[in-house]
Design a protein around this motif. Structure first.
Motif, PDB file in Angstrom:
ATOM      1  N   TYR A 210       0.916  -1.161   0.070  1.00 34.16           N
ATOM      2  CA  TYR A 210       0.067  -0.098   0.169  1.00 34.16           C
ATOM      3  C   TYR A 210       0.836   1.063  -0.095  1.00 34.16           C
ATOM      4  N   ALA A 211       1.882   1.115   0.627  1.00 32.55           N
ATOM      5  CA  ALA A 211       2.836   2.329   0.641  1.00 32.55           C
ATOM      6  C   ALA A 211       3.486   2.656  -0.816  1.00 32.55           C
ATOM      7  N   ARG A 212       3.831   1.680  -1.539  1.00 30.66           N
ATOM      8  CA  ARG A 212       4.470   1.629  -2.715  1.00 30.66           C
ATOM      9  C   ARG A 212       3.237   2.389  -3.847  1.00 30.66           C
ATOM     10  N   VAL A 213       2.335   1.801  -3.590  1.00 29.35           N
ATOM     11  CA  VAL A 213       1.047   2.225  -4.403  1.00 29.35           C
ATOM     12  C   VAL A 213       0.678   3.646  -4.175  1.00 29.35           C
ATOM     13  N   ARG A 214       0.719   4.014  -2.959  1.00 25.24           N
ATOM     14  CA  ARG A 214       0.578   5.345  -2.465  1.00 25.24           C
ATOM     15  C   ARG A 214       1.555   6.372  -3.259  1.00 25.24           C
ATOM     16  N   GLU A 215       2.739   5.770  -3.017  1.00 25.56           N
ATOM     17  CA  GLU A 215       3.789   6.595  -3.587  1.00 25.56           C
ATOM     18  C   GLU A 215       3.559   6.810  -5.104  1.00 25.56           C
ATOM     19  N   ILE A 216       3.372   5.925  -5.830  1.00 24.00           N
ATOM     20  CA  ILE A 216       3.175   6.020  -7.227  1.00 24.00           C
ATOM     21  C   ILE A 216       2.053   6.875  -7.599  1.00 24.00           C
ATOM     22  N   MET A 217       0.938   6.588  -6.817  1.00 24.57           N
ATOM     23  CA  MET A 217      -0.214   7.472  -7.158  1.00 24.57           C
ATOM     24  C   MET A 217       0.009   8.858  -6.905  1.00 24.57           C
ATOM     25  N   GLU A 218       0.696   9.254  -5.953  1.00 24.26           N
ATOM     26  CA  GLU A 218       1.093  10.751  -5.757  1.00 24.26           C
ATOM     27  C   GLU A 218       2.041  11.433  -6.764  1.00 24.26           C
ATOM     28  N   ASP A 219       2.554  10.550  -7.643  1.00 27.32           N
ATOM     29  CA  ASP A 219       3.624  11.177  -8.821  1.00 27.32           C
ATOM     30  C   ASP A 219       2.609  11.779  -9.850  1.00 27.32           C
ATOM     31  N   GLU A 220       2.727  13.148  -9.947  1.00 28.03           N
ATOM     32  CA  GLU A 220       1.897  13.854 -10.953  1.00 28.03           C
ATOM     33  C   GLU A 220       2.027  13.275 -12.433  1.00 28.03           C
ATOM     34  N   LYS A 221       3.040  12.701 -12.683  1.00 27.66           N
ATOM     35  CA  LYS A 221       3.580  12.328 -14.057  1.00 27.66           C
ATOM     36  C   LYS A 221       2.587  11.054 -14.517  1.00 27.66           C
ATOM     37  N   VAL A 222       2.206  10.411 -13.378  1.00 27.28           N
ATOM     38  CA  VAL A 222       1.255   9.074 -13.614  1.00 27.28           C
ATOM     39  C   VAL A 222      -0.006   9.065 -14.114  1.00 27.28           C
ATOM     40  N   THR A 223      -0.575   8.514 -14.906  1.00 26.29           N
ATOM     41  CA  THR A 223      -2.115   8.625 -14.711  1.00 26.29           C
ATOM     42  C   THR A 223      -2.668   7.408 -14.150  1.00 26.29           C
ATOM     43  N   VAL A 224      -3.670   7.588 -13.356  1.00 28.19           N
ATOM     44  CA  VAL A 224      -4.065   6.613 -12.414  1.00 28.19           C
ATOM     45  C   VAL A 224      -5.464   6.480 -12.638  1.00 28.19           C
ATOM     46  N   LEU A 225      -5.866   5.071 -12.743  1.00 25.27           N
ATOM     47  CA  LEU A 225      -7.234   4.686 -12.598  1.00 25.27           C
ATOM     48  C   LEU A 225      -7.485   3.765 -11.506  1.00 25.27           C
ATOM     49  N   PHE A 226      -8.428   4.171 -10.564  1.00 23.72           N
ATOM     50  CA  PHE A 226      -8.733   3.341  -9.460  1.00 23.72           C
ATOM     51  C   PHE A 226     -10.059   2.742  -9.196  1.00 23.72           C
ATOM     52  N   VAL A 227     -10.179   1.724  -8.922  1.00 23.01           N
ATOM     53  CA  VAL A 227     -11.358   0.667  -8.892  1.00 23.01           C
ATOM     54  C   VAL A 227     -11.648   0.490  -7.496  1.00 23.01           C
ATOM     55  N   THR A 228     -12.788   1.255  -7.084  1.00 23.22           N
ATOM     56  CA  THR A 228     -13.404   1.153  -5.914  1.00 23.22           C
ATOM     57  C   THR A 228     -14.905   1.138  -5.581  1.00 23.22           C
ATOM     58  N   HIS A 229     -15.113   0.498  -4.138  1.00 21.06           N
ATOM     59  CA  HIS A 229     -16.623   0.570  -3.894  1.00 21.06           C
ATOM     60  C   HIS A 229     -16.704   1.866  -2.830  1.00 21.06           C
ATOM     61  N   SER A 230     -15.571   2.540  -2.561  1.00 17.04           N
ATOM     62  CA  SER A 230     -15.378   3.402  -1.360  1.00 17.04           C
ATOM     63  C   SER A 230     -15.171   4.865  -1.902  1.00 17.04           C
ATOM     64  N   SER A 231     -16.248   5.746  -1.530  1.00 19.44           N
ATOM     65  CA  SER A 231     -16.133   7.043  -1.976  1.00 19.44           C
ATOM     66  C   SER A 231     -14.832   7.913  -1.346  1.00 19.44           C
ATOM     67  N   SER A 232     -14.709   7.510  -0.123  1.00 22.39           N
ATOM     68  CA  SER A 232     -13.677   7.932   0.724  1.00 22.39           C
ATOM     69  C   SER A 232     -12.171   7.834   0.302  1.00 22.39           C
ATOM     70  N   ALA A 233     -12.077   6.661  -0.261  1.00 17.56           N
ATOM     71  CA  ALA A 233     -10.632   6.156  -0.726  1.00 17.56           C
ATOM     72  C   ALA A 233     -10.641   6.964  -2.029  1.00 17.56           C
ATOM     73  N   ALA A 234     -11.546   7.051  -2.804  1.00 15.88           N
ATOM     74  CA  ALA A 234     -11.649   7.793  -4.286  1.00 15.88           C
ATOM     75  C   ALA A 234     -11.118   9.117  -3.907  1.00 15.88           C
ATOM     76  N   GLU A 235     -11.813   9.711  -2.904  1.00 18.42           N
ATOM     77  CA  GLU A 235     -11.429  11.308  -2.541  1.00 18.42           C
ATOM     78  C   GLU A 235     -10.190  11.367  -2.214  1.00 18.42           C
ATOM     79  N   GLU A 236      -9.674  10.500  -1.611  1.00 12.03           N
ATOM     80  CA  GLU A 236      -8.127  10.679  -0.998  1.00 12.03           C
ATOM     81  C   GLU A 236      -7.098  10.511  -2.152  1.00 12.03           C
ATOM     82  N   PHE A 237      -7.151   9.728  -3.190  1.00 11.51           N
ATOM     83  CA  PHE A 237      -6.490   9.779  -4.163  1.00 11.51           C
ATOM     84  C   PHE A 237      -6.762  10.276  -5.456  1.00 11.51           C
TER      85      PHE A 237
END
Length: 265
Positions: A210-237
């Motif tokens: 999870y720490a590594r995924v978070r690190e990648i997702m915070e990279d502004e150059k990376v396009t991220v597609l995030f599948v979720t059931h949780s609105s709070s998790a979606a709003e975080e990333f």
């Protein structure tokens, strides 16, 4: 700053930085995409459908997992796909990764994709873990120089010890998942596809993942597609949300608006 104003949080600063880095260049485009799955009475009927006509097969139903789906995602965007089970989220992302192909319409992907979906797909059981890293990297078109950098990073992250040089057939399902996850997060993706339900290994290794995924997702150059059931998790990333239901797009807007729409469904 006036006394009535609050200082921006680190999450807000990161979100603003990502938004500023979003390019006008298109990373992913779905143009009226439909993915149809045909359901047969049994495996014999499914096999017969490949070689014979309609008279030799018994089709139970046809289901559109994605139904006339269209959207564009720009490079640098972080987009959440919201929806209940069966909404078509995973099917859409499988077409982004090349695991599945549209029945109708066009899917365009510009950039190297790394997917945290089906981690163990494509492993050769007769090869060692290290050899499978090379095999998967070559299949994805990595150069020799890229592989020389990727392999040690994957080996270190997977942390399989002496098993890295043993045949995959000797691995447990958890060990294969660790190897697949290590490869996915070590390949410096331009497009990252993440399933929030992903859980790999013991608690300590999951935290590392999870720490590594978070690190990648915070990279502004990376396009991220995030599948979720949780609105709070979606709003975080993410800054944008697409709500799907029965394969169709119901809403596409800011993550706050998309979360509110989804919660009201």
């Amino acid at each position: 700053m006036s006394s009535n104003e609050t200082a921006p949080t680190s999450e807000q600063i990161a979100a603003d930085a990502r938004q500023a880095a979003v390019s006008d260049e298109i990373a992913i485009e779905f143009d009226h995409v439909t993915k149809t799955y045909k359901l047969y009475k049994d495996d014999k009927q499914r096999f017969a459908s490949i070689f014979w006509g309609k008279k030799k097969r018994e089709l139970v139903a046809s289901i559109n997992a994605n139904d006339d789906l269209s959207f564009r995602i720009r490079k640098g965007e972080a987009v959440a796909f919201l929806g209940s089970n069966g909404a078509g989220k995973s099917t859409a992302l499988k077409m982004v990764t090349g695991v599945a192909y549209p029945t109708k319409g066009t899917v365009t992907v510009n950039g190297h994709v790394s997917a945290l979906l089906e981690l163990t797909a494509g492993f050769d059981k007769s090869l060692t873990g290290r050899e499978n890293i090379y095999l998967r990297g070559q299949a994805l078109g990595f150069t020799k120089e890229q592989l020389e950098e990727l392999v040690p990073k994957t080996v270190e992250f997977a942390d399989l010890g002496v098993y890295i040089d043993q045949p995959i057939r000797m691995y447990s399902s958890g060990m294969k998942a660790r190897l697949g996850f290590g490869f996915a997060v070590s390949s410096d993706p331009e497009i990252l596809v993440v399933d929030e339900a992903l859980a790999v290994g013991d608690k300590k290794f999951r935290e590392k993942c999870y720490a590594r995924v978070r690190e990648i997702m915070e990279d502004e150059k990376v396009t991220v597609l995030f599948v979720t059931h949780s609105s709070s998790a979606a709003e975080e990333f993410c800054q944008r949300g697409i709500v799907l239901d029965h394969g169709r797009k119901l809403f596409d807007g800011t993550i706050e608006e998309a979360s509110a729409f989804y919660e009201a469904m």
